[in-house]
Design an enzyme around this catalytic site. Structure first.
Site, mmCIF file in Angstrom:
data_model
loop_
_atom_site.group_PDB
_atom_site.id
_atom_site.type_symbol
_atom_site.label_atom_id
_atom_site.label_comp_id
_atom_site.label_asym_id
_atom_site.label_seq_id
_atom_site.Cartn_x
_atom_site.Cartn_y
_atom_site.Cartn_z
ATOM 1 N N THR A 75 0.834 -1.203 0.000
ATOM 2 C CA THR A 75 0.000 0.000 0.000
ATOM 3 C C THR A 75 0.870 1.255 0.000
ATOM 4 O OG1 THR A 75 -1.733 -1.190 1.175
ATOM 5 C CG2 THR A 75 -1.843 1.210 1.247
ATOM 6 N N ASN A 157 -5.572 -9.086 -8.552
ATOM 7 C CA ASN A 157 -5.721 -9.837 -7.302
ATOM 8 C C ASN A 157 -7.036 -10.616 -7.225
ATOM 9 O OD1 ASN A 157 -6.289 -6.868 -7.129
ATOM 10 N ND2 ASN A 157 -7.486 -7.564 -5.381
ATOM 11 N N CYS A 335 -8.926 -6.785 1.273
ATOM 12 C CA CYS A 335 -8.989 -5.445 1.846
ATOM 13 C C CYS A 335 -10.407 -4.871 1.785
ATOM 14 C CB CYS A 335 -8.018 -4.519 1.125
ATOM 15 S SG CYS A 335 -6.368 -5.202 1.046
HETATM 16 N N1 PLP Z 1 -1.746 -4.452 -4.361
HETATM 17 C C1 PLP Z 1 -2.336 -5.636 -4.572
HETATM 18 C C2 PLP Z 1 -2.565 -6.113 -5.967
HETATM 19 C C3 PLP Z 1 -2.750 -6.418 -3.476
HETATM 20 O O1 PLP Z 1 -3.348 -7.591 -3.704
HETATM 21 C C4 PLP Z 1 -2.536 -5.923 -2.166
HETATM 22 C C5 PLP Z 1 -3.015 -6.684 -0.988
HETATM 23 O O2 PLP Z 1 -4.015 -7.392 -1.040
HETATM 24 C C6 PLP Z 1 -1.874 -4.692 -2.006
HETATM 25 C C7 PLP Z 1 -1.505 -3.980 -3.129
HETATM 26 C C8 PLP Z 1 -1.571 -4.134 -0.648
HETATM 27 O O3 PLP Z 1 -0.373 -4.690 -0.145
HETATM 28 P P1 PLP Z 1 -0.043 -4.627 1.420
HETATM 29 O O4 PLP Z 1 -0.970 -5.586 2.089
HETATM 30 O O5 PLP Z 1 1.397 -5.058 1.530
HETATM 31 O O6 PLP Z 1 -0.232 -3.229 1.860
#
Ligand code: PLP
Length: 398
Positions: A75, A157, A335
């Protein structure tokens, strides 16, 4: 000893178990003292661990060590790339091009730039498989001098579709526009030679590849100097301030090495398991619809991703019924789970609201076995018919 769970865990895209090598590297550093910015011997020792980890990550991904900017995770890396590159844009370049299926860690900073900072945002459409429209990208890039940055994720994702990132990078390079890609879901699942791909900024996250949570990196072309999001002590090239998490970084580096070595062999095993799950679902719930690219190649779909719509069912209810049957899966992005909204990814791919609400994501990982897959296939028909009965009852009484 790892804790043996009686549950079937098919949510590796949300997070995955700590690898023994990452745990060992993390524990070894957690027992030490020293701020990597301190000048004394303890600080210098910590700094050495950080720099060796940086060199290791860089070598594994075929970039220079100076390109590795450690962050607190995916993030933060996404926010730094998107806001930082927009804030440091040349005069007149107010446009941001982003795919319409990005994770919220990209989607929301881009939307914030539009609402709060006057960015002229253009959402790039995707086709029915979730692949970004290259003609739309080319059209937008043709308006020279107006585009501040392009951001398109490496792999989605939710539905696992892999984007043609090398082609996108080449178009952006020719147009002189920085290209950021969120590779959080791709690392460890598809080949990743960043020297060949040529993206300017690449987001990585440790906990998705068996490293500790709370750490990640932005792989950033050393010639770029995005405006920082976090101001402070100036660690990490003056681009990202904050005391470095030495144990986390050591664990992350060990996980990156594991992710890159043996990737193809692990992907082949996951593809076999995925095909077993897909054919099991097709046999027992024939009306189920597989979303995303049906291909099995590394340019097509993430090897461990199965994303299915069950017509007439609410995805959230399916998830809860499977949970009660000791099976962990997701409706999509972890998320946003819990918020009963239709998936923006499926809507962008042309699904209607009902389809976009009726889906489940099974994400397979290194610990997944044939027995796990068979348990899901055995549980699904009963779970689907219960969810369907609940849905028709609600529509009759509602
Ligand atoms: N980007 C993608 C494609 C993700 O799947 C995720 C988490 O699910 C993130 C960013 C966020 O990463 P983090 O959990 O390390 O903040």
């Amino acid at each position: 000893m790892p804790v043996v769970s009686p549950r079937v865990y098919l949510d590796h895209a949300a997070t995955t178990a700590l690898l023994p090598a990452a745990r060992e590297a993390w524990l070894a550093e957690a027992a030490q003292v020293g701020n990597a910015s301190s000048l004394h011997a303890s600080g210098r020792r910590a700094r050495r661990v950080v720099e060796e980890s940086r060199e290791s990550v860089a070598a594994d991904l075929c970039v220079r060590p100076s390109a590795v900017v450690f962050t607190s995770g995916g993030t933060e890396a996404d926010n730094l790339a998107i806001k930082g590159l927009f804030w440091s844009r040349p005069d007149g370049a107010d446009r941001v091009l982003a795919s319409s299926i990005e994770h919220h860690a990209v989607l929301d900073p881009v939307a914030w730039l539009e609402q709060a900072q006057g960015a002229d945002v253009r959402w790039l459409p995707v086709d029915g498989l979730g692949r970004v429209s290259m003609p739309a990208l080319e059209d937008q890039l043709a308006a020279q001098g107006t585009v501040a940055l392009v951001t398109v994720m490496w792999a989605n994702n939710e539905v696992g579709t892999v984007q043609p990132v090398a082609d996108i990078a080449a178009l952006c390079r020719a147009a002189g526009v920085p290209f950021h890609t969120d590779a959080v879901q791709a690392l460890g699942h598809v080949p990743m030679d960043l020297g060949v791909v040529g993206a300017d900024a690449v987001t990585l996250s440790s906990h998705k590849i068996g490293g500790p949570p709370g750490v990640g990196a932005l792989i950033l072309d050393p010639r770029l100097a995005p405006t920082p999001v976090l101001h402070g002590g100036g660690q990490e090239r003056e681009v990202r301030s904050g005391t470095l998490d030495v144990p986390g970084i050591a664990g992350f580096a060990a996980a990156v090495t594991h992710a890159v070595r043996g990737q193809e062999q692990r992907a082949r095993r996951l593809v076999d398991l995925r095909e077993r799950l897909v054919s099991g679902i097709r046999a027992t719930v024939p009306e189920a619809v597989l979303n995303g690219d049906p291909g099995t190649g590394p340019d097509e779909r993430l090897p461990g991703n199965v994303h299915v719509s069950f017509p007439g069912c609410e995805g959230d209810l399916l998830l809860m019924l499977l949970d009660a049957a000791d099976i962990d899966c997701s409706t999509g992005s972890a998320c946003t789970a819990g918020i009963p909204e239709p998936s923006h990814v499926l809507l962008a791919m042309g699904a209607n609201e009902g389809q976009a609400r009726s889906s489940l994501r099974f994400s397979l990982g290194e610990s997944t076995t044939e027995a796990d897959v068979d348990a899901v296939v055995a549980a699904l028909p009963g779970v689907v018919s219960r969810a369907r009965r609940a849905g028709s009852l609600a529509s009759r009484t509602g």
